[in-house]
Design a protein around this motif. Sequence first.
Motif, mmCIF file in Angstrom:
data_model
loop_
_atom_site.group_PDB
_atom_site.id
_atom_site.type_symbol
_atom_site.label_atom_id
_atom_site.label_comp_id
_atom_site.label_asym_id
_atom_site.label_seq_id
_atom_site.Cartn_x
_atom_site.Cartn_y
_atom_site.Cartn_z
ATOM 1 N N GLU A 89 0.813 -1.220 0.000
ATOM 2 C CA GLU A 89 0.000 0.000 0.000
ATOM 3 C C GLU A 89 0.846 1.269 0.000
ATOM 4 O O GLU A 89 0.341 2.353 -0.250
ATOM 5 C CB GLU A 89 -0.920 0.032 1.240
ATOM 6 N N LEU A 90 2.115 1.131 0.293
ATOM 7 C CA LEU A 90 2.973 2.311 0.401
ATOM 8 C C LEU A 90 3.643 2.631 -0.934
ATOM 9 O O LEU A 90 3.498 1.906 -1.902
ATOM 10 C CB LEU A 90 4.030 2.067 1.484
ATOM 11 N N ASN A 91 4.343 3.740 -0.973
ATOM 12 C CA ASN A 91 5.060 4.190 -2.170
ATOM 13 C C ASN A 91 4.077 4.408 -3.329
ATOM 14 O O ASN A 91 4.288 3.918 -4.431
ATOM 15 C CB ASN A 91 6.169 3.210 -2.536
ATOM 16 N N ASN A 92 3.010 5.114 -3.033
ATOM 17 C CA ASN A 92 1.978 5.446 -4.015
ATOM 18 C C ASN A 92 1.387 4.176 -4.642
ATOM 19 O O ASN A 92 1.170 4.097 -5.838
ATOM 20 C CB ASN A 92 2.528 6.396 -5.082
ATOM 21 N N THR A 93 1.165 3.187 -3.814
ATOM 22 C CA THR A 93 0.625 1.861 -4.142
ATOM 23 C C THR A 93 1.521 1.032 -5.078
ATOM 24 O O THR A 93 1.091 0.002 -5.570
ATOM 25 C CB THR A 93 -0.799 1.922 -4.730
ATOM 26 N N TYR A 94 2.753 1.477 -5.293
ATOM 27 C CA TYR A 94 3.701 0.635 -6.017
ATOM 28 C C TYR A 94 4.314 -0.400 -5.081
ATOM 29 O O TYR A 94 4.759 -1.449 -5.528
ATOM 30 C CB TYR A 94 4.817 1.468 -6.667
ATOM 31 N N GLY A 95 4.396 -0.056 -3.800
ATOM 32 C CA GLY A 95 4.932 -0.955 -2.796
ATOM 33 C C GLY A 95 6.446 -0.986 -2.789
ATOM 34 O O GLY A 95 7.105 -0.540 -3.729
ATOM 35 N N TYR A 96 6.978 -1.495 -1.697
ATOM 36 C CA TYR A 96 8.408 -1.740 -1.597
ATOM 37 C C TYR A 96 8.677 -2.677 -0.423
ATOM 38 O O TYR A 96 7.838 -2.830 0.461
ATOM 39 C CB TYR A 96 9.223 -0.448 -1.505
ATOM 40 N N PRO A 97 9.845 -3.319 -0.391
ATOM 41 C CA PRO A 97 10.127 -4.341 0.638
ATOM 42 C C PRO A 97 10.553 -3.726 1.969
ATOM 43 O O PRO A 97 11.643 -3.969 2.470
ATOM 44 C CB PRO A 97 11.257 -5.158 0.010
ATOM 45 N N LEU A 98 9.670 -2.966 2.564
ATOM 46 C CA LEU A 98 9.977 -2.216 3.776
ATOM 47 C C LEU A 98 10.275 -3.117 4.967
ATOM 48 O O LEU A 98 11.235 -2.891 5.703
ATOM 49 C CB LEU A 98 8.784 -1.304 4.114
ATOM 50 N N PHE A 99 9.475 -4.133 5.161
ATOM 51 C CA PHE A 99 9.566 -4.922 6.387
ATOM 52 C C PHE A 99 10.751 -5.880 6.413
ATOM 53 O O PHE A 99 10.972 -6.560 7.399
ATOM 54 C CB PHE A 99 8.251 -5.660 6.628
ATOM 55 N N ILE A 100 11.508 -5.928 5.328
ATOM 56 C CA ILE A 100 12.766 -6.671 5.337
ATOM 57 C C ILE A 100 13.834 -5.860 6.069
ATOM 58 O O ILE A 100 14.700 -6.411 6.731
ATOM 59 C CB ILE A 100 13.238 -6.969 3.897
ATOM 60 N N PHE A 101 13.725 -4.531 5.982
ATOM 61 C CA PHE A 101 14.802 -3.669 6.440
ATOM 62 C C PHE A 101 14.563 -3.001 7.788
ATOM 63 O O PHE A 101 15.488 -2.449 8.356
ATOM 64 C CB PHE A 101 15.062 -2.577 5.394
ATOM 65 N N ILE A 102 13.346 -3.012 8.290
ATOM 66 C CA ILE A 102 13.079 -2.328 9.555
ATOM 67 C C ILE A 102 12.697 -3.341 10.633
ATOM 68 O O ILE A 102 12.361 -4.478 10.341
ATOM 69 C CB ILE A 102 11.968 -1.269 9.423
ATOM 70 N N ASN A 103 12.754 -2.889 11.860
ATOM 71 C CA ASN A 103 12.423 -3.725 13.004
ATOM 72 C C ASN A 103 10.919 -3.986 13.034
ATOM 73 O O ASN A 103 10.133 -3.060 13.173
ATOM 74 C CB ASN A 103 12.872 -3.008 14.271
ATOM 75 N N PRO A 104 10.478 -5.230 12.935
ATOM 76 C CA PRO A 104 9.040 -5.497 12.891
ATOM 77 C C PRO A 104 8.359 -5.530 14.260
ATOM 78 O O PRO A 104 7.133 -5.464 14.335
ATOM 79 C CB PRO A 104 8.953 -6.865 12.228
ATOM 80 N N LEU A 105 9.120 -5.625 15.360
ATOM 81 C CA LEU A 105 8.500 -5.795 16.677
ATOM 82 C C LEU A 105 7.548 -4.661 17.055
ATOM 83 O O LEU A 105 6.447 -4.939 17.552
ATOM 84 C CB LEU A 105 9.573 -5.984 17.750
ATOM 85 N N PRO A 106 7.878 -3.382 16.816
ATOM 86 C CA PRO A 106 6.889 -2.346 17.137
ATOM 87 C C PRO A 106 5.594 -2.503 16.345
ATOM 88 O O PRO A 106 4.504 -2.305 16.889
ATOM 89 C CB PRO A 106 7.592 -1.033 16.776
ATOM 90 N N TYR A 107 5.703 -2.876 15.099
ATOM 91 C CA TYR A 107 4.512 -3.023 14.265
ATOM 92 C C TYR A 107 3.694 -4.242 14.680
ATOM 93 O O TYR A 107 2.472 -4.241 14.573
ATOM 94 C CB TYR A 107 4.897 -3.084 12.792
#
Length: 186
Positions: A89-107
Amino acid sequence: MFHDPVKMVFISGLSLIILTIFVLFYVFVFPKKKFNLLLLLVLITVLPTITIFRNGVYESGDFTLHIYRTISFYSNLVQGNLFPSWAGELNNTYGYPLFIFINPLPYILISLIHLLGVSYIYSMKIFLAGNFILSGITMYFLAKKITKNTLGAFAAGIFYLFFPYHLIDQNFRVDVGEILSFSILP
Protein backbone atom coordinates in the motif's frame (compact mmCIF):
# COMPACT_ATOMS: atom_id res chain seq x y z
CA MET A 1 -10.86 28.66 23.36
CA PHE A 2 -7.25 27.47 23.78
CA HIS A 3 -4.82 26.63 21.03
CA ASP A 4 -3.61 23.04 21.09
CA PRO A 5 -0.12 23.68 22.63
CA VAL A 6 -1.60 25.99 25.27
CA LYS A 7 -4.19 23.36 26.14
CA MET A 8 -1.46 20.70 26.41
CA VAL A 9 0.61 22.85 28.79
CA PHE A 10 -2.49 23.67 30.85
CA ILE A 11 -3.50 20.00 31.16
CA SER A 12 0.04 18.94 32.04
CA GLY A 13 0.40 21.70 34.62
CA LEU A 14 -2.96 20.90 36.18
CA SER A 15 -2.08 17.21 36.33
CA LEU A 16 1.24 18.03 38.02
CA ILE A 17 -0.53 20.20 40.61
CA ILE A 18 -3.07 17.45 41.36
CA LEU A 19 -0.30 14.85 41.73
CA THR A 20 1.69 17.16 44.03
CA ILE A 21 -1.35 17.79 46.23
CA PHE A 22 -2.01 14.03 46.39
CA VAL A 23 1.58 13.23 47.42
CA LEU A 24 1.69 16.03 50.02
CA PHE A 25 -1.68 14.92 51.40
CA TYR A 26 -0.46 11.33 51.71
CA VAL A 27 2.83 12.33 53.36
CA PHE A 28 1.18 14.61 55.94
CA VAL A 29 -1.87 12.44 56.70
CA PHE A 30 0.09 9.17 56.94
CA PRO A 31 3.54 10.30 58.18
CA LYS A 32 4.57 6.89 59.52
CA LYS A 33 3.76 4.98 56.34
CA LYS A 34 6.51 4.73 53.79
CA PHE A 35 5.50 5.97 50.33
CA ASN A 36 6.01 3.48 47.51
CA LEU A 37 8.53 5.15 45.19
CA LEU A 38 7.73 2.82 42.29
CA LEU A 39 4.09 3.87 42.44
CA LEU A 40 5.15 7.53 42.56
CA LEU A 41 7.40 6.94 39.55
CA VAL A 42 4.51 5.44 37.59
CA LEU A 43 2.24 8.35 38.56
CA ILE A 44 4.88 10.87 37.46
CA THR A 45 5.40 8.90 34.25
CA VAL A 46 1.73 9.23 33.37
CA LEU A 47 1.98 13.05 33.29
CA PRO A 48 3.82 13.40 29.93
CA THR A 49 1.63 10.73 28.35
CA ILE A 50 -1.64 12.55 29.04
CA THR A 51 -1.10 14.96 26.16
CA ILE A 52 -0.51 12.12 23.70
CA PHE A 53 -4.16 11.12 23.99
CA ARG A 54 -5.68 14.26 22.52
CA ASN A 55 -8.08 13.76 19.61
CA GLY A 56 -6.71 12.73 16.26
CA VAL A 57 -3.17 12.83 15.01
CA TYR A 58 -0.84 15.39 16.49
CA GLU A 59 2.01 17.14 14.75
CA SER A 60 5.15 15.06 15.00
CA GLY A 61 7.97 13.76 12.89
CA ASP A 62 6.95 10.24 11.93
CA PHE A 63 3.66 9.55 13.73
CA THR A 64 1.54 9.36 10.57
CA LEU A 65 4.29 7.52 8.69
CA HIS A 66 4.23 4.74 11.28
CA ILE A 67 0.43 4.65 11.13
CA TYR A 68 0.61 3.92 7.38
CA ARG A 69 3.29 1.31 7.95
CA THR A 70 1.20 -0.33 10.68
CA ILE A 71 -1.82 -0.46 8.37
CA SER A 72 0.27 -2.17 5.71
CA PHE A 73 1.81 -4.55 8.25
CA TYR A 74 -1.60 -5.43 9.69
CA SER A 75 -3.10 -6.05 6.26
CA ASN A 76 -0.23 -8.45 5.53
CA LEU A 77 -0.92 -10.28 8.79
CA VAL A 78 -4.64 -10.53 7.97
CA GLN A 79 -3.75 -11.99 4.56
CA GLY A 80 -1.79 -14.75 6.31
CA ASN A 81 1.76 -13.45 5.91
CA LEU A 82 3.24 -14.14 9.34
CA PHE A 83 6.55 -12.53 8.37
CA PRO A 84 5.58 -9.67 6.06
CA SER A 85 8.23 -8.29 3.76
CA TRP A 86 6.30 -6.30 1.15
CA ALA A 87 4.41 -3.09 1.94
CA GLY A 88 2.11 -3.01 -1.07
CA GLU A 89 0.00 0.00 0.00
CA LEU A 90 2.97 2.31 0.40
CA ASN A 91 5.06 4.19 -2.17
CA ASN A 92 1.98 5.45 -4.02
CA THR A 93 0.62 1.86 -4.14
CA TYR A 94 3.70 0.63 -6.02
CA GLY A 95 4.93 -0.95 -2.80
CA TYR A 96 8.41 -1.74 -1.60
CA PRO A 97 10.13 -4.34 0.64
CA LEU A 98 9.98 -2.22 3.78
CA PHE A 99 9.57 -4.92 6.39
CA ILE A 100 12.77 -6.67 5.34
CA PHE A 101 14.80 -3.67 6.44
CA ILE A 102 13.08 -2.33 9.56
CA ASN A 103 12.42 -3.73 13.00
CA PRO A 104 9.04 -5.50 12.89
CA LEU A 105 8.50 -5.80 16.68
CA PRO A 106 6.89 -2.35 17.14
CA TYR A 107 4.51 -3.02 14.26
CA ILE A 108 3.65 -6.44 15.69
CA LEU A 109 2.80 -4.87 19.06
CA ILE A 110 0.77 -2.04 17.51
CA SER A 111 -1.06 -4.57 15.31
CA LEU A 112 -1.89 -6.67 18.39
CA ILE A 113 -3.38 -3.61 20.07
CA HIS A 114 -5.36 -2.89 16.89
CA LEU A 115 -6.54 -6.50 16.84
CA LEU A 116 -8.28 -5.81 20.18
CA GLY A 117 -10.57 -3.35 18.38
CA VAL A 118 -8.69 -0.10 18.95
CA SER A 119 -8.18 2.26 16.00
CA TYR A 120 -4.75 2.51 14.39
CA ILE A 121 -4.17 5.99 15.78
CA TYR A 122 -5.05 5.06 19.35
CA SER A 123 -3.12 1.79 19.01
CA MET A 124 -0.04 3.87 18.24
CA LYS A 125 -0.79 6.21 21.15
CA ILE A 126 -1.23 3.28 23.56
CA PHE A 127 2.05 1.84 22.29
CA LEU A 128 3.86 5.15 22.88
CA ALA A 129 2.39 5.70 26.35
CA GLY A 130 2.91 2.10 27.40
CA ASN A 131 6.54 2.12 26.36
CA PHE A 132 7.16 5.41 28.12
CA ILE A 133 5.75 4.04 31.37
CA LEU A 134 7.55 0.72 30.92
CA SER A 135 10.87 2.45 30.26
CA GLY A 136 10.70 4.21 33.63
CA ILE A 137 9.83 0.97 35.41
CA THR A 138 12.63 -1.00 33.77
CA MET A 139 15.17 1.72 34.57
CA TYR A 140 13.94 1.73 38.18
CA PHE A 141 14.48 -2.02 38.53
CA LEU A 142 17.87 -1.90 36.78
CA ALA A 143 19.11 0.90 39.04
CA LYS A 144 17.68 -0.83 42.11
CA LYS A 145 19.51 -4.03 41.19
CA ILE A 146 22.79 -2.17 40.67
CA THR A 147 22.64 0.25 43.61
CA LYS A 148 20.41 -1.67 46.09
CA ASN A 149 18.86 1.72 46.91
CA THR A 150 15.21 2.54 46.17
CA LEU A 151 15.71 6.31 46.33
CA GLY A 152 18.62 6.07 43.89
CA ALA A 153 16.55 3.84 41.63
CA PHE A 154 13.70 6.36 41.76
CA ALA A 155 16.08 9.19 40.85
CA ALA A 156 17.56 7.14 38.00
CA GLY A 157 14.08 6.41 36.67
CA ILE A 158 13.10 10.09 36.78
CA PHE A 159 16.29 11.21 35.06
CA TYR A 160 15.93 8.50 32.42
CA LEU A 161 12.31 9.44 31.69
CA PHE A 162 12.79 13.17 31.58
CA PHE A 163 16.05 13.18 29.66
CA PRO A 164 15.33 15.64 26.82
CA TYR A 165 16.17 13.18 24.06
CA HIS A 166 13.72 10.65 25.48
CA LEU A 167 10.91 13.21 25.69
CA ILE A 168 11.61 14.61 22.22
CA ASP A 169 11.65 11.11 20.75
CA GLN A 170 8.42 10.27 22.57
CA ASN A 171 6.40 13.36 21.67
CA PHE A 172 7.88 14.85 18.49
CA ARG A 173 10.19 12.49 16.62
CA VAL A 174 8.22 9.25 17.25
CA ASP A 175 10.70 6.61 16.14
CA VAL A 176 8.85 3.46 17.24
CA GLY A 177 11.91 1.18 17.17
CA GLU A 178 13.89 3.56 19.32
CA ILE A 179 10.99 4.12 21.70
CA LEU A 180 10.64 0.35 22.15
CA SER A 181 14.38 0.07 22.81
CA PHE A 182 14.06 2.63 25.63
CA SER A 183 11.86 0.20 27.53
CA ILE A 184 13.85 -2.94 26.73
CA LEU A 185 17.48 -1.84 27.06
CA PRO A 186 18.05 0.44 30.05
